[in-house]
Enzyme design. Sequence first.
Site, PDB file in Angstrom:
ATOM      1  N   THR A 169     -33.762  24.724 -13.704  1.00 57.26           N
ATOM      2  CA  THR A 169     -33.079  24.610 -12.411  1.00 57.26           C
ATOM      3  C   THR A 169     -34.046  23.900 -11.470  1.00 57.26           C
ATOM      4  O   THR A 169     -35.259  23.957 -11.666  1.00 57.26           O
ATOM      5  CB  THR A 169     -32.760  25.996 -11.817  1.00 57.26           C
ATOM      6  OG1 THR A 169     -34.011  26.651 -11.572  1.00 57.26           O
ATOM      7  CG2 THR A 169     -31.937  26.835 -12.764  1.00 57.26           C
ATOM      8  N   GLU A 218     -27.478  27.888 -15.048  1.00 61.96           N
ATOM      9  CA  GLU A 218     -27.542  29.219 -15.677  1.00 61.96           C
ATOM     10  C   GLU A 218     -26.259  29.594 -16.410  1.00 61.96           C
ATOM     11  O   GLU A 218     -26.226  30.574 -17.138  1.00 61.96           O
ATOM     12  CB  GLU A 218     -27.814  30.286 -14.610  1.00 61.96           C
ATOM     13  CG  GLU A 218     -29.246  30.314 -14.096  1.00 61.96           C
ATOM     14  CD  GLU A 218     -29.470  29.409 -12.904  1.00 61.96           C
ATOM     15  OE1 GLU A 218     -28.685  28.450 -12.722  1.00 61.96           O
ATOM     16  OE2 GLU A 218     -30.435  29.643 -12.148  1.00 61.96           O
ATOM     17  N   LYS A 243     -24.438  35.484   9.475  1.00 63.17           N
ATOM     18  CA  LYS A 243     -23.811  36.752   9.862  1.00 63.17           C
ATOM     19  C   LYS A 243     -23.823  36.886  11.381  1.00 63.17           C
ATOM     20  O   LYS A 243     -24.875  37.035  11.992  1.00 63.17           O
ATOM     21  CB  LYS A 243     -24.544  37.930   9.231  1.00 63.17           C
ATOM     22  CG  LYS A 243     -23.731  39.207   9.393  1.00 63.17           C
ATOM     23  CD  LYS A 243     -24.224  40.313   8.509  1.00 63.17           C
ATOM     24  CE  LYS A 243     -23.158  41.371   8.378  1.00 63.17           C
ATOM     25  NZ  LYS A 243     -23.593  42.514   7.595  1.00 63.17           N
ATOM     26  N   TRP A 271     -18.882  37.179   8.684  1.00 59.79           N
ATOM     27  CA  TRP A 271     -19.570  36.077   8.015  1.00 59.79           C
ATOM     28  C   TRP A 271     -19.011  34.720   8.430  1.00 59.79           C
ATOM     29  O   TRP A 271     -17.799  34.510   8.431  1.00 59.79           O
ATOM     30  CB  TRP A 271     -19.448  36.220   6.496  1.00 59.79           C
ATOM     31  CG  TRP A 271     -20.047  37.495   5.990  1.00 59.79           C
ATOM     32  CD1 TRP A 271     -19.378  38.645   5.662  1.00 59.79           C
ATOM     33  CD2 TRP A 271     -21.426  37.772   5.773  1.00 59.79           C
ATOM     34  NE1 TRP A 271     -20.259  39.604   5.251  1.00 59.79           N
ATOM     35  CE2 TRP A 271     -21.536  39.104   5.304  1.00 59.79           C
ATOM     36  CE3 TRP A 271     -22.602  37.021   5.931  1.00 59.79           C
ATOM     37  CZ2 TRP A 271     -22.757  39.689   5.000  1.00 59.79           C
ATOM     38  CZ3 TRP A 271     -23.821  37.610   5.612  1.00 59.79           C
ATOM     39  CH2 TRP A 271     -23.884  38.934   5.156  1.00 59.79           C
TER      40      TRP A 271
HETATM   41  P1  ADP Z   1     -29.391  22.338  -9.060  1.00 64.54           P
HETATM   42  O1  ADP Z   1     -29.665  23.077  -7.778  1.00 64.54           O
HETATM   43  O2  ADP Z   1     -30.547  22.130  -9.939  1.00 64.54           O
HETATM   44  O3  ADP Z   1     -28.487  21.141  -8.875  1.00 64.54           O
HETATM   45  P2  ADP Z   1     -27.192  23.578 -10.420  1.00 64.54           P
HETATM   46  O4  ADP Z   1     -26.576  22.331 -10.916  1.00 64.54           O
HETATM   47  O5  ADP Z   1     -27.313  24.687 -11.353  1.00 64.54           O
HETATM   48  O6  ADP Z   1     -28.614  23.377  -9.894  1.00 64.54           O
HETATM   49  O7  ADP Z   1     -26.428  23.985  -9.108  1.00 64.54           O
HETATM   50  C1  ADP Z   1     -25.451  24.964  -9.135  1.00 64.54           C
HETATM   51  C2  ADP Z   1     -24.918  25.219  -7.762  1.00 64.54           C
HETATM   52  O8  ADP Z   1     -24.187  24.092  -7.276  1.00 64.54           O
HETATM   53  C3  ADP Z   1     -23.906  26.338  -7.725  1.00 64.54           C
HETATM   54  O9  ADP Z   1     -24.531  27.604  -7.692  1.00 64.54           O
HETATM   55  C4  ADP Z   1     -23.131  26.020  -6.454  1.00 64.54           C
HETATM   56  O10 ADP Z   1     -23.815  26.472  -5.303  1.00 64.54           O
HETATM   57  C5  ADP Z   1     -23.121  24.519  -6.437  1.00 64.54           C
HETATM   58  N1  ADP Z   1     -21.840  24.028  -6.988  1.00 64.54           N
HETATM   59  C6  ADP Z   1     -21.559  23.688  -8.251  1.00 64.54           C
HETATM   60  N2  ADP Z   1     -20.280  23.288  -8.376  1.00 64.54           N
HETATM   61  C7  ADP Z   1     -19.713  23.387  -7.151  1.00 64.54           C
HETATM   62  C8  ADP Z   1     -18.401  23.134  -6.617  1.00 64.54           C
HETATM   63  N3  ADP Z   1     -17.425  22.662  -7.368  1.00 64.54           N
HETATM   64  N4  ADP Z   1     -18.195  23.380  -5.300  1.00 64.54           N
HETATM   65  C9  ADP Z   1     -19.193  23.836  -4.514  1.00 64.54           C
HETATM   66  N5  ADP Z   1     -20.444  24.082  -4.956  1.00 64.54           N
HETATM   67  C10 ADP Z   1     -20.710  23.871  -6.258  1.00 64.54           C
END
Ligand code: ADP
Length: 544
Positions: free
Chosen positions: A177, A320, A430, A435
């Site tokens: 990540t 993950e 908050k 929220w």
């Molecule tokens: P990195 O931060 O390395 O790019 P990831 O690809 O694992 O890591 O990122 C995942 C995160 O991206 C999710 O936890 C979410 O916050 C955001 N995300 C992924 N898909 C969407 C989506 N369709 N809409 C909004 N947020 C998204």
Amino acid sequence: MLGAMQDWSMRITHVIDHAAREAGGREIVSRWADGSETRTNWAGIRRDALKMAQALLALGVEKGERVASLAMNHSRHLVSWYGVAGMGGVLHTVNPRLFDDQLEYIVNHAEDKVLCYDAAFQPIVDRMKDRWTTVEHYICYDSGEYSQSFEDWIGEQDGDFEWVMGSETDPCMICYTSGTTGNPKGVQYEHRSTLLHAMAGLQPSSFNFNPGNVMLPVVPMFHAASWGLPYAGAMAGIKFVFSAVNDPAVLHELMLREGVTDSAGVPTVWLAHFQYCDQEGIDLPPLKTATIGGSACPRFMIERLMRNGTRVQHAWGMTETSPIGTVGGPSSDWDRLSFDEKVDKTAMQGRPIFGAELRTVDLDDMQTLLPRDGKTPGALQIRGPWVIKRYFKAQVDAITEDGWFDTGDVGIIHPDGTLQLTDRTKDVIKSGGEWISSVELENAAVGHPAIAEAAAVGIYHPKWDERPVLFVVKKEGEDISAEDVNAFLADKVAKWWLPDAVEFIDEIPHTATGKISKKDLRDRYADYKLGNGAPAVLPMTWHG
Ligand code: ADP
């Protein structure tokens, strides 16, 4: 008593064997960074993967060891996906956009022994070579100018090889990540989890592949296993068109010429494609399906693609979760919805594919289960066979006592199972016990024609706990005041959501994967004080 069916270990070598046997002639097209093109097919990918497996063993790589790739999308990268797993190794797909300190950390942490890279990333290799302490061999995917070339290297083998077998829970790939706090964390995918995830990706409510599909994945093979497409596509025997460059002119030409039916990428990729088509005065490519995820897909994007006759699948997931958790496909009431309602529904993040289970819990106690009522936001948790249990080399599990992974996302679950993502738990604001979604505020603000980008963060407030401040980057040559911004937002968000201050800044910091980095923004403005007449004068705080 046990059942009496055959043992068929869920190893991903079955995937490439199947593709080569049942769809061996189906093409894999690669457009390289230098403008040249090559064509192979699933039988060719398997043949080269067998040779690569032999070549790795000849270098002394052992079962379970990591082999890194630093590469864009192309057939030799695809060969590596199957070749490394086929000799029992673990492919570490390195994201070339990471910062140097992160690149150093992840390659050393994974203890990569071999690194295969694109010539375009030679400057990274030159810069990092002395800092990467475990890499013994460098192989260049394109040419042999600085390191041995991939084709020469595997060309020394005859391909007469049996895949190395083992347990279906052996690891086959590791992705890190990008780590918004602390060091990046490694997520190790297993043969079994990868195979199940790819099978789930084939569901009609997901990628909906059949052998006639032609997929051009823009989502990089170095990030979150390219959403599992190179495995799911092999299972269905589809044709792939890869491009090592993301230039919209190149992608557009390839899409038309190669009869591409499906594509997948983050919203910015589609935005660039729209801009290209507008500049050139040409139509969008006639795609059947566009899968969009990684960050929220804006409503206008969905609308434009749908008007073009393209089915939009808005997907949510994370490294993950292998990564797919939800995908937006037509719901049971789809045919009864108006066009606008379909766009609204698609703007949410879709429904869980079989195998992924979702729940939301109270944001304060992180325990109380919340209703699927379409209105209560909560901390989003997930479990399933392709969801992480423990980070690579970690001492403790990354899941709750009852087995759920906390995603760090905030979402609302609707009665029909549709997920609506509203924020990250560290970013949600908050105010007076309620929220405020920082993401919704930002999305509303960027609808203003003079605003290029916006980021909302919570500021400590003695009475309300926190209040939103909106940081705004203006589009070049545009002028706009804080009052204009608030007036524009007034009919788009609840009155008590309106920011207490709007600050104009030159740029908003981003993570290596292009997402807004609220952490950097908070660090940068740690001494920020609310201005004229505003009550709060304390540094920003955030949950976490
Ligand atoms: P990195 O931060 O390395 O790019 P990831 O690809 O694992 O890591 O990122 C995942 C995160 O991206 C999710 O936890 C979410 O916050 C955001 N995300 C992924 N898909 C969407 C989506 N369709 N809409 C909004 N947020 C998204």
